[in-house]
Enzyme design. Sequence first.
Site, PDB file in Angstrom:
ATOM      1  N   ASP A 279      12.674  -3.603  -1.817  1.00  0.00           N
ATOM      2  CA  ASP A 279      11.593  -2.664  -1.524  1.00  0.00           C
ATOM      3  C   ASP A 279      10.448  -3.370  -0.789  1.00  0.00           C
ATOM      4  OD1 ASP A 279      10.038  -0.083  -2.058  1.00  0.00           O
ATOM      5  OD2 ASP A 279       8.803  -1.547  -3.116  1.00  0.00           O
TER       6      ASP A 279
ATOM      7  N   GLU B 207       2.274   6.410   6.671  1.00  0.00           N
ATOM      8  CA  GLU B 207       1.321   5.664   5.834  1.00  0.00           C
ATOM      9  C   GLU B 207       1.851   5.450   4.423  1.00  0.00           C
ATOM     10  OE1 GLU B 207      -1.100   3.382   5.165  1.00  0.00           O
ATOM     11  OE2 GLU B 207      -2.302   4.412   6.685  1.00  0.00           O
TER      12      GLU B 207
ATOM     13  N   VAL C 157       6.861  12.167  -5.369  1.00  0.00           N
ATOM     14  CA  VAL C 157       5.891  12.226  -4.265  1.00  0.00           C
ATOM     15  C   VAL C 157       5.811  13.636  -3.680  1.00  0.00           C
ATOM     16  CG1 VAL C 157       5.226  11.243  -2.046  1.00  0.00           C
ATOM     17  CG2 VAL C 157       6.291   9.794  -3.771  1.00  0.00           C
TER      18      VAL C 157
ATOM     19  N   GLY D  56       3.207   6.072  -7.359  1.00  0.00           N
ATOM     20  CA  GLY D  56       2.693   7.168  -8.169  1.00  0.00           C
ATOM     21  C   GLY D  56       2.576   8.433  -7.335  1.00  0.00           C
TER      22      GLY D  56
ATOM     23  N   GLU E  11      13.092   1.382 -12.631  1.00  0.00           N
ATOM     24  CA  GLU E  11      14.256   2.266 -12.658  1.00  0.00           C
ATOM     25  C   GLU E  11      15.316   1.723 -13.623  1.00  0.00           C
ATOM     26  OE1 GLU E  11      14.453   4.939 -10.559  1.00  0.00           O
ATOM     27  OE2 GLU E  11      12.642   4.509  -9.424  1.00  0.00           O
TER      28      GLU E  11
ATOM     29  N   LYS F 129       8.956  -2.986   3.242  1.00  0.00           N
ATOM     30  CA  LYS F 129       7.542  -2.780   3.577  1.00  0.00           C
ATOM     31  C   LYS F 129       7.007  -3.891   4.481  1.00  0.00           C
ATOM     32  CE  LYS F 129       6.791  -0.271  -0.759  1.00  0.00           C
ATOM     33  NZ  LYS F 129       6.489  -0.483  -2.199  1.00  0.00           N
TER      34      LYS F 129
ATOM     35  N   ILE G  66      -2.810   3.125  -0.254  1.00  0.00           N
ATOM     36  CA  ILE G  66      -3.705   2.236   0.502  1.00  0.00           C
ATOM     37  C   ILE G  66      -3.516   2.516   1.995  1.00  0.00           C
ATOM     38  CG2 ILE G  66      -4.347  -0.155   0.969  1.00  0.00           C
ATOM     39  CD1 ILE G  66      -2.846  -0.940  -1.604  1.00  0.00           C
TER      40      ILE G  66
END
Lengths: 435, 435
Positions: free
Chosen positions: B200, B128, B14, B301, B189, B204, B135
């Site tokens: 994960d 974000e 990232v 990504g 992974e 979120k 998104i």
Amino acid sequence: MKSVNIGLLGLGTVGGGTAAVLQDNAAEISRRLGRDIRISAVCDAKAERAAQLCPDAAFVQDPFELVVREDVDVVVELFGGTGITKDVILKAISSGKHIVTANKKLLAEYGNEVFALAAENNVMVQFEAAVAGGIPIIKALREGLAANRIRSIAGIINGTSNFILTEMREKGSAFADVLKEAQALGYAEADPTFDIEGHDAGHKITIMSALAFGMPVDFSACYLEGISKLDSRDIKYAEELGYRIKLLGITRKTDKGIELRVHPTLIPECRLLANVNGVMNAVRVNADMVGETLYYGAGAGALPTASAVVADIIDIARLLDAPSGYRVPYLAFQPDQVQPQTLLPMDEITSSYYLRVCAADKPGTLGQIANLLAKENVSIEALIQKGVIDQSTAEIVILTHSTVEKNIKNAIAAIEALDCVDTPITMIRMESLHD
Amino acid sequence: MKSVNIGLLGLGTVGGGTAAVLQDNAAEISRRLGRDIRISAVCDAKAERAAQLCPDAAFVQDPFELVVREDVDVVVELFGGTGITKDVILKAISSGKHIVTANKKLLAEYGNEVFALAAENNVMVQFEAAVAGGIPIIKALREGLAANRIRSIAGIINGTSNFILTEMREKGSAFADVLKEAQALGYAEADPTFDIEGHDAGHKITIMSALAFGMPVDFSACYLEGISKLDSRDIKYAEELGYRIKLLGITRKTDKGIELRVHPTLIPECRLLANVNGVMNAVRVNADMVGETLYYGAGAGALPTASAVVADIIDIARLLDAPSGYRVPYLAFQPDQVQPQTLLPMDEITSSYYLRVCAADKPGTLGQIANLLAKENVSIEALIQKGVIDQSTAEIVILTHSTVEKNIKNAIAAIEALDCVDTPITMIRMESLHD
């Protein structure tokens, strides 16, 4: 902290919804915003309705009077239309009032004038409710995707048309019958032209196109083709081939210029947009960094649209006394960066096409048609004889590869000139939604 | 206007993406923001990579040193994890630096501490990219839907799991085989626990739950159940019954309290969420005024996630010198309105259920099972014998109506105690996505 004072213009569907949201969710909104929002003045043709829906607001008969009142910080315009509404908005702006509007027609046709005057008077203009009702797509385009160069937008942005197309597909009904049903259900107006001929979708895609590409709004450049001439046979054949027909608003940046158009479109049934049914809306955005994103929700209705109106009020309330530099620019780009761009005439757009041809059922016909397409450099992806209409006429469906629109138009004209072919040929554009 | 100076922590996927977006789209971003964004300092384990990706930035070996530099306005934290990263973030905040982070673990586990210190030091914290990658769902929850009381959120928010489930369904493969494939493709992974066991997604949905309902983050209250025990038979049976199995993060406000949970879930195939495939993410929000909205896009990504990171930088840049009153609150609600709420234990949630039972293929078995369900007030929507496993054992699939989870658990325990039933019984929750 003192309340934010709203002057509300219009208590129709969306205006009534806005009053309801502000009342029913007052506590939740204060928990978020840190201050109250209060309708201080209201203008509506029906005084009784105003007294009922906004009992604590001053009733003002003349909208020009409302927009200059001292107890109004933000004018929420839900009259719709242009004409006098435009004059009211311009007067409100000149009087230093911030604006929230759901008026897509006003912005698509006179947005440049509105935003210029707003900049001059240092006021905010918010318009989330003008596109796709309750879906926060304007915020996504102006803020959420701000790191991207936007490539294209394709949206189902007229609920009436989408309802009609959904019913035509699911029940195999004719357009006229479903339109009557939609009118009975209140999904279509008595005069449905605005929705079914693509005007409404055209206003919305014009606004999104300006936001996406940093250019002035220019509704006159938007190509409009509605759904009233769609034959349910085409919906059926499309489905047999793995496609759905949707009324799409499309805008795309190409090397040659910007495409801006509304028309019925075949899209592969596996795409999410193909599965947006009934009165629901969805907007697909393709941008260079994030790739494809899609936003789905109710595109109309009192409360969903009011949800967007009130979100805009909250945004304005937060920055009410702030200098203008803290604001998101009207059209997503800094005013001096909003530049006219080349809008592509339809003859120059690139698309693939669905053609339905009725032709004499005799040897050589298919060959002649294929040759005329080849002559215009249109290559064929599929050519299917769908059946025989009567003893001597066959119905042929052709899917083409991507080509420039003038080529397909030339080819169609040449094919229509053949003695063995009935006129007119049905032509519907296709979008893979790959890019 | 002077540039906004970024201190970038981490140049992994990232971080590298963020450097690329800021460079490649510098002109477009300036056209929107009205000023430039510049990476003034960078910290990464690999000095060479830093020199290559951020040639104009000062390379700083020690992150604690970077976050106090005078030429840094905004610290962009893309290290991930907690541990030392948490200390770095807290130091940055104490030094008055604004924060952009994609660190869902940090915020879900220590968000309350982070936001409290940020409020004390008058800095912004934007995140974000921490939920659903590119998104703009945080923006939708904090701003776009601000007029609503949010009722529930259901999201496909882990791309790795969704890829595995999509492959299992499309190819009928076993979990272990698809996991290997996902690892080879770089979608999973080497140690996939974090993704496939729901951690994960739990981070979120915990963050979204706090934003939706105005409460502190509390990851420890989130129920986690992953996909590693899913049998491809269940995916097949679900499909035969018109359902898809997705790993959903779910949070819902009920009269009894807040549900907060991650688990495999059967959803009707006609829902848009059911058609979100591969590594893509989507979040469905149900709110009182707007109804259902849905947000779809790439959840991971380099460039999609960087799109969100840079949008956050732009938001901060716009308000860089503004008083804090102009800002959207960290958790969508004013800090003094963020209040703990009752989190429902799993036994108290309400759901419908899919059960797969292997039982002796003899008269009376079905009746016994049905009676034990009835005894716990679980009513049956469908009971289907799917086939015979061997000569003496049949496989039965049961779909229940909505019930409280402790009832179904009691019923399962009672059924498992039957001699004629193999243990364990497979139980998967179902969501109609109607509310």
